[in-house]
Design an enzyme around this catalytic site. Structure first.
Site, PDB file in Angstrom:
ATOM      1  N   LYS A  50      36.994  16.858  -1.460  1.00 11.63           N
ATOM      2  CA  LYS A  50      35.735  16.869  -0.715  1.00 11.63           C
ATOM      3  C   LYS A  50      35.969  16.567   0.770  1.00 11.63           C
ATOM      4  O   LYS A  50      37.012  16.051   1.165  1.00 11.63           O
ATOM      5  CB  LYS A  50      34.778  15.832  -1.309  1.00 11.63           C
ATOM      6  CG  LYS A  50      34.424  16.083  -2.771  1.00 11.63           C
ATOM      7  CD  LYS A  50      33.563  17.329  -2.932  1.00 11.63           C
ATOM      8  CE  LYS A  50      33.171  17.564  -4.384  1.00 11.63           C
ATOM      9  NZ  LYS A  50      34.217  18.204  -5.178  1.00 11.63           N
ATOM     10  N   ASP A  51      34.945  16.867   1.587  1.00  8.67           N
ATOM     11  CA  ASP A  51      35.011  16.681   3.032  1.00  8.67           C
ATOM     12  C   ASP A  51      35.317  15.239   3.422  1.00  8.67           C
ATOM     13  O   ASP A  51      34.955  14.312   2.691  1.00  8.67           O
ATOM     14  CB  ASP A  51      33.679  17.091   3.669  1.00  8.67           C
ATOM     15  CG  ASP A  51      33.322  18.534   3.397  1.00  8.67           C
ATOM     16  OD1 ASP A  51      32.939  18.826   2.254  1.00  8.67           O
ATOM     17  OD2 ASP A  51      33.437  19.359   4.312  1.00  8.67           O
ATOM     18  N   LYS A  52      35.929  15.078   4.589  1.00  6.65           N
ATOM     19  CA  LYS A  52      36.215  13.729   5.085  1.00  6.65           C
ATOM     20  C   LYS A  52      35.009  13.154   5.827  1.00  6.65           C
ATOM     21  O   LYS A  52      34.463  12.123   5.428  1.00  6.65           O
ATOM     22  CB  LYS A  52      37.437  13.733   6.009  1.00  6.65           C
ATOM     23  CG  LYS A  52      37.700  12.337   6.596  1.00  6.65           C
ATOM     24  CD  LYS A  52      38.903  12.306   7.526  1.00  6.65           C
ATOM     25  CE  LYS A  52      39.110  10.889   8.068  1.00  6.65           C
ATOM     26  NZ  LYS A  52      40.295  10.813   8.953  1.00  6.65           N
ATOM     27  N   GLN A 105      38.703  21.883   7.089  1.00  6.79           N
ATOM     28  CA  GLN A 105      39.241  20.659   6.478  1.00  6.79           C
ATOM     29  C   GLN A 105      40.455  20.944   5.609  1.00  6.79           C
ATOM     30  O   GLN A 105      41.234  20.039   5.297  1.00  6.79           O
ATOM     31  CB  GLN A 105      38.157  19.929   5.668  1.00  6.79           C
ATOM     32  CG  GLN A 105      37.524  20.713   4.549  1.00  6.79           C
ATOM     33  CD  GLN A 105      36.265  21.442   4.979  1.00  6.79           C
ATOM     34  OE1 GLN A 105      36.254  22.126   5.992  1.00  6.79           O
ATOM     35  NE2 GLN A 105      35.208  21.330   4.191  1.00  6.79           N
TER      36      GLN A 105
END
Length: 695
Positions: free
Chosen positions: A330-332, A425
């Site tokens: 998942k995204d940071k 990402q």
């Protein structure tokens, strides 16, 4: 995303800022039953653990909801989603074990037709049963209408069914009730798909005959026979014989018999089971292996990479990062919710670290015993709640109505889809050295270069970058190791090996081998993703949305059940191009590897030239020294957005208010978007297509 990448639509777009804060970008995983793994849903489940559960019959995949997930109360969310499906050793509350064996069920279902209904009711809750019915209906409808990827999913999951006997009963019950569907087991999860053999048989015989034949086939009644309607056409009978022999020849045999019907003497095809064929042992892959200790949970993280969060957790729990499994990264810079499973850790132990990890931006919900690890891609998709701030026109846009521009852009992408690029990402957006550069060095077996790229610092003076900078200047692995914080597990593993074996080719090779395989292969995949992005852009610039000769499409027909993915990839022919047989959403491009086909047009030539630029013209995508093997895969070049809603907001002195009747004010306006994407799709890529600007 590196490089200039083409887009799908030609609208003007607009400008804005995303990820101004983590709370502006909320990512919520959607499990295999279409349920959001949200914080509120997890808390509601915890409160209802010892209370009777009222099943919700509405479709949980229809995320029609208020402006933002954060605005919902626990009770509203629970009513909307239904209960969270947690894998465990025991069946869900309200679900009782099967009362019959597969043989008993199959032996009576063809006559009465009620037993499969009873079994489905005993093993599935009402919401899942309703979803299964809707899926079956869409499959049948889809065969007779133009394919729409947004409304005809390829498969449906019944969830994890740990008990072997329950699985057997469910397999048979589904196939008896819906013979036009097939079921498969993947790590105790039952997946339902369209039975393309059924569809093919319907082209040879009536649907009524096909329906009855597949019920007969699944029932496997000893000494039973099935007869197709009398048929005077020899060539047609030959085609039916050939079809059944090629598809089911190991299980059944066919013969032609003379019969007398109302039209006089005729020939009918009789099908019977081969002796003892139904007693064959179930494959070992479907058997429950030795039980390990697994604990599942929902991870909420904020401003953390998934692998970084795992490093924190493994350090606190005293286990390896490889003991964690998850369905996707998942995204940071976001608040994200995702399912995870950790091996060799009890639920009690996991709960004990709650207060410690909260300081690192993590919270754990719905901690429970699980029966096995998770697999990458074991999800329906992800739901996004995103606020785009500081909205304004493009610099070259003279339109006065910003709201109209934004609505036009959103509706355009909703209709036409977006190019399915890997998001920034994937490559370490904003970092001095991006992950694809490390992947390229590893593929070229430049181990020392890969290590030095890995330890290249950012322009900050925090302890991590101080340690990296010190190592590059001195090659003192022991000294750098002492400077690193405990949670930097990857860096510490690598430095320990370098301290022991040296900063040379052999030492760096041993260093890379010291970190988990999933982390090593991550860098290779990042490079392959970069090449895929560039290939997709070149494909659209070269041919646009037209499907041309030499393109690759993924066949919807399953063919041989044991066929490889490459066997299902079809190369478009010139007559098929002329007939417009395929649509652009069916086109796939390969992720480079050693077992893929390339397009047979100038896109294929582009791949070869591009890999040669990086010195990989002879690369077999196997790095044996690092135990890395990259066979490659295929990715659709176009994807669609699902369950989209959006609202305009305007900043005011009293906070945020919903914009309704007035024009948006540039720089003070915001846009709230809520939508779902399929697995491995990137919201930032979708937003780039909508806004027409790099993010």
């Amino acid at each position: 995303m590196s490089g200039v990448l083409s887009t799908r639509s030609d609208h003007t777009g607009f400008q804005g800022s995303i990820k101004t804060s983590a709370s502006d970008f909320i990512v919520t995983e959607i499990d295999t039953l279409g349920r959001l793994l949200s914080e509120s849903a997890a808390r509601t489940l915890h409160a209802l653990d010892n209370a009777p559960v009222t099943r919700n019959s509405c479709c949980p995949q229809s995320h029609q909801r208020p402006e933002s997930l954060e605005l919902l109360g626990e009770e509203e969310l629970c009513q909307m989603l239904g209960p969270f499906d947690s894998p465990s050793h025991a069946p869900e509350e309200g679900v009782s074990p099967a009362k019959r064996s597969t043989e008993h069920l199959a032996g009576t279902a063809p006559e009465g037709g009620h037993h499969e209904v009873g079994t489905l009711s005993s093993l599935l809750d009402e919401s899942v049963k309703e979803l299964l019915s809707q899926f079956a209906s869409k499959i049948k409808t889809g065969w007779d209408s133009e394919y729409d990827p947004a409304t005809h999913p390829a498969e449906f999951s019944l969830g994890l069914v740990p008990d072997k006997r329950n699985r057997a009963d469910l397999h048979s019950a589904v196939r008896q009730k819906y013979p036009f569907l097939m079921t498969v087991t993947k790590n105790n999860e039952i997946i339902v798909k369209a039975n393309t053999d059924y569809k093919q048989l319907c082209q040879l015989v009536s649907e009524e005959e096909a329906f009855d034949f597949f019920k007969f086939l699944d029932a496997k009644l000893e000494n039973s026979k099935f007869s197709f309607k009398p048929d005077g056409n020899k060539e047609h009978r030959k085609a039916v014989h050939h079809f059944i022999s090629s598809k089911f020849g190991k299980l059944v045999e066919t013969k032609s018999f003379s019969v007398t019907d109302i039209s006089g003497q005729n020939i009918a095809i009789i099908v019977r089971f081969r002796e003892k064929s139904w007693f064959r042992k179930r494959p070992a892959a479907d058997c429950q292996e030795k039980q390990d200790l697994y604990t599942g949970f929902i991870l909420r993280k904020e401003n953390l990479e998934t692998l970084e969060a795992i490093s924190y957790l493994s350090s606190e729990l005293g286990v390896l990062p490889s003991d964690f499994s998850y369905t996707g990264i998942k995204d940071k810079k976001a608040i994200t919710y995702q399912a995870m499973v950790v091996k060799k850790v009890t639920p009690k132990r996991l709960k004990e670290i709650g207060s410690t990890i909260e300081k690192k931006g993590m919270k754990l919900y719905n901690i429970h015993s699980a029966c096995q690890h998770l697999r990458l891609g074991q999800l329906t998709g992800n739901h996004f709640d995103i606020i785009v701030r500081e909205l304004k026109h493009q610099s070259n846009d003279s339109s006065a109505d910003l709201k109209e521009r934004i609505s036009e852009a959103i509706e355009n992408v909703k209709t036409k889809g977006f190019v399915n690029y890997y998001g920034p990402q994937r490559f370490g957006h904003g970092q001095t050295v991006q992950t694809d550069q490390i992947g390229l060095a590893l593929l070229n077996e430049e181990m020392v270069k890969a290590v030095k790229l890995f330890f290249t610092p950012e322009d900050t003076d925090d302890p991590v970058n101080q340690a990296k900078r010190y190592f590059l200047q001195t090659e003192d692995a022991k000294g750098a190791l002492a400077m690193l914080p405990e949670f930097k597990v990857r860096e510490k593993m690598l430095l320990r090996a370098l301290n022991r074996y040296g900063v040379n080719h052999e030492g760096c090779t041993r260093g890379w081998l010291s970190i988990p395989h999933s982390m090593r292969i991550f860098y290779i995949h990042a490079y392959c993703s970069k090449i895929w992005n560039e290939a997709a852009s070149f494909r659209f610039m070269s041919y646009g949305s037209k499907v041309v000769e030499g393109d690759l499409v993924l066949s919807e027909e399953s063919g041989d059940k044991n066929s490889s993915l490459s066997d299902r990839v079809h190369i478009v022919t010139a007559p098929e191009e002329s007939a417009n047989k395929y649509a652009i959403h069916q086109v796939v491009l390969p992720m480079v590897g050693h077992s893929i086909k390339y397009p047979c047009n100038k896109v294929g030539q582009w791949y070869r030239e591009r890999l040669a630029e990086d010195g990989l013209q002879t690369c077999r995508f196997r790095v044996s020294a690092l135990q890395l093997n990259t066979p490659g895969c295929y990715r659709h070049i176009l994807k669609y957005i699902h369950n989209l809603s959006y609202h305009f907001l305007e900043d005011s002195e009293k906070g945020i208010k919903t914009e309704k009747d007035y024009h948006l004010t540039e720089s003070k306006a915001s846009l709230l978007l809520s939508f779902d994407l399929d697995p491995s799709c990137y919201a930032t890529v979708c937003l780039r297509e909508i806004m027409k600007c790099d993010l």
